[in-house]
Motif scaffolding. Structure first.
Motif, short mmCIF file in Angstrom:
data_model
loop_
_atom_site.label_atom_id
_atom_site.label_comp_id
_atom_site.label_asym_id
_atom_site.label_seq_id
_atom_site.Cartn_x
_atom_site.Cartn_y
_atom_site.Cartn_z
N MET A 1 -5.62 4.91 0.86
CA MET A 1 -5.51 4.26 -0.44
C MET A 1 -5.62 2.75 -0.29
O MET A 1 -6.18 2.10 -1.16
CB MET A 1 -4.21 4.64 -1.13
CG MET A 1 -4.15 4.09 -2.53
SD MET A 1 -2.96 4.79 -3.65
CE MET A 1 -1.49 3.94 -3.19
N GLU A 2 -5.10 2.20 0.80
CA GLU A 2 -5.16 0.76 0.99
C GLU A 2 -6.61 0.26 1.05
O GLU A 2 -6.90 -0.85 0.58
CB GLU A 2 -4.38 0.33 2.23
CG GLU A 2 -2.88 0.44 2.03
CD GLU A 2 -2.07 -0.06 3.21
OE1 GLU A 2 -2.53 -1.03 3.87
OE2 GLU A 2 -1.01 0.52 3.47
N GLN A 3 -7.50 1.08 1.62
CA GLN A 3 -8.91 0.69 1.66
C GLN A 3 -9.51 0.62 0.26
O GLN A 3 -10.28 -0.29 -0.05
CB GLN A 3 -9.71 1.68 2.53
CG GLN A 3 -9.40 1.59 4.01
CD GLN A 3 -9.71 0.20 4.57
OE1 GLN A 3 -10.63 -0.48 4.15
NE2 GLN A 3 -8.90 -0.22 5.52
N LEU A 4 -9.12 1.58 -0.59
CA LEU A 4 -9.59 1.55 -1.98
C LEU A 4 -9.08 0.31 -2.69
O LEU A 4 -9.80 -0.32 -3.47
CB LEU A 4 -9.12 2.80 -2.73
CG LEU A 4 -9.87 4.09 -2.50
CD1 LEU A 4 -9.21 5.25 -3.23
CD2 LEU A 4 -11.32 3.96 -2.94
N VAL A 5 -7.83 -0.04 -2.43
CA VAL A 5 -7.25 -1.22 -3.06
C VAL A 5 -8.00 -2.47 -2.62
O VAL A 5 -8.33 -3.34 -3.45
CB VAL A 5 -5.73 -1.35 -2.75
CG1 VAL A 5 -5.17 -2.64 -3.31
CG2 VAL A 5 -4.97 -0.15 -3.31
N LYS A 6 -8.31 -2.57 -1.33
CA LYS A 6 -9.06 -3.72 -0.84
C LYS A 6 -10.42 -3.82 -1.53
O LYS A 6 -10.85 -4.90 -1.93
CB LYS A 6 -9.24 -3.63 0.68
CG LYS A 6 -8.00 -3.97 1.46
CD LYS A 6 -8.23 -3.87 2.95
CE LYS A 6 -6.92 -4.11 3.69
NZ LYS A 6 -7.09 -4.01 5.13
N TYR B 1 1.60 -1.93 -1.70
CA TYR B 1 2.50 -1.90 -2.86
C TYR B 1 1.75 -1.67 -4.17
O TYR B 1 2.28 -1.89 -5.25
CB TYR B 1 3.32 -3.18 -2.95
CG TYR B 1 4.31 -3.31 -1.82
CD1 TYR B 1 5.26 -2.32 -1.59
CD2 TYR B 1 4.28 -4.41 -0.98
CE1 TYR B 1 6.16 -2.41 -0.55
CE2 TYR B 1 5.18 -4.52 0.07
CZ TYR B 1 6.11 -3.53 0.28
OH TYR B 1 7.00 -3.63 1.31
N PHE B 2 0.52 -1.20 -4.07
CA PHE B 2 -0.28 -0.99 -5.28
C PHE B 2 0.42 -0.09 -6.30
O PHE B 2 0.51 -0.41 -7.47
CB PHE B 2 -1.66 -0.41 -4.94
CG PHE B 2 -2.47 -0.08 -6.15
CD1 PHE B 2 -3.10 -1.08 -6.88
CD2 PHE B 2 -2.58 1.23 -6.61
CE1 PHE B 2 -3.84 -0.78 -8.02
CE2 PHE B 2 -3.31 1.54 -7.74
CZ PHE B 2 -3.94 0.52 -8.45
N ARG C 1 5.08 -0.71 -12.41
CA ARG C 1 5.78 -1.81 -13.10
C ARG C 1 4.98 -2.26 -14.31
O ARG C 1 5.53 -2.47 -15.40
CB ARG C 1 5.98 -2.97 -12.13
CG ARG C 1 6.59 -4.22 -12.73
CD ARG C 1 8.05 -4.02 -13.02
NE ARG C 1 8.25 -4.04 -14.46
CZ ARG C 1 9.32 -3.61 -15.10
NH1 ARG C 1 10.32 -3.10 -14.46
NH2 ARG C 1 9.41 -3.66 -16.40
N ILE C 2 3.69 -2.41 -14.17
CA ILE C 2 2.83 -2.81 -15.29
C ILE C 2 2.87 -1.73 -16.37
O ILE C 2 2.98 -2.03 -17.57
CB ILE C 2 1.38 -3.07 -14.81
CG1 ILE C 2 1.36 -4.33 -13.92
CG2 ILE C 2 0.42 -3.22 -15.98
CD1 ILE C 2 0.06 -4.55 -13.17
#
Length: 179
Positions: A1-6, A64-65, A71-72
């Motif tokens: 998932m972190e790669q997608l976020v990047k 932390y995505f 939160r949003i």
């Protein structure tokens, strides 16, 4: 998932859409627990996706995505509540499993409906979304000790309601074959 976020932080539309698809069920559960109807839930989810797309560059750590996203989402749900003067929904969508589990879900929803917003939100984030107390504290912008005390208070109230409802006695009778 972190790669997608990047990739999404570099405004890769497909990566962002994949992230939203991965988080859709979690977003729906949280929003449905706060809002009364599916139309408002979908509005909150759409607003959240738009806000995330516009502000994803402000996300400091990719890991932390989900916390950031939830939160949003909660902020958008609260805004809808303020605009329409809603109260938190008395029902919450839980996955339906086998037939015998549906009774447990009805009881769970009934117990949740007796909690106030701050306790219900913490319970849902902890037990349904499986966030850690530290993550919930970040999402709600409160101390971690506040999260733990809200969880403890919610558990106590739910336990009292459970005992008061006689559900504990019914369960014991059913498990012994009586009833």
């Amino acid at each position: 998932m972190e790669q997608l976020v990047k990739k999404a932080k570099n405004h890769n539309k497909e990566a962002f859409e994949d992230l939203m698809q991965l988080q859709a069920q979690s977003m729906y559960k949280v929003a449905k627990a706060i809002l009364k109807n599916d139309e408002d839930v979908l509005d909150a989810m759409q607003e959240t996706a738009l806000t995330c797309w516009e502000k994803i560059g402000t996300l400091k750590q990719e890991r932390y995505f989900k916390t950031w996203l939830i939160r949003i989402l909660i902020n958008h749900c609260n805004e809808i509540c303020r605009q329409r003067k809603y109260t938190v929904s008395d029902e919450m969508i839980l996955e339906r499993g086998r037939q015998e589990e549906s009774f447990l879900n009805v009881e769970w929803q009934d117990f949740l409906s007796n909690l106030d917003v701050k306790h219900r939100t913490v319970v849902i984030l902890y037990y349904v979304q499986e966030f850690k107390t530290r993550e919930i504290a970040e999402i709600l912008k409160v101390n971690e000790s506040t999260v733990r005390s809200r969880l403890a208070a919610a558990r106590e109230k739910m336990e009292r309601l459970y005992e008061k409802s006689g559900a504990a006695g019914r369960r014991r009778a059913v498990s012994r074959g009586v009833g």
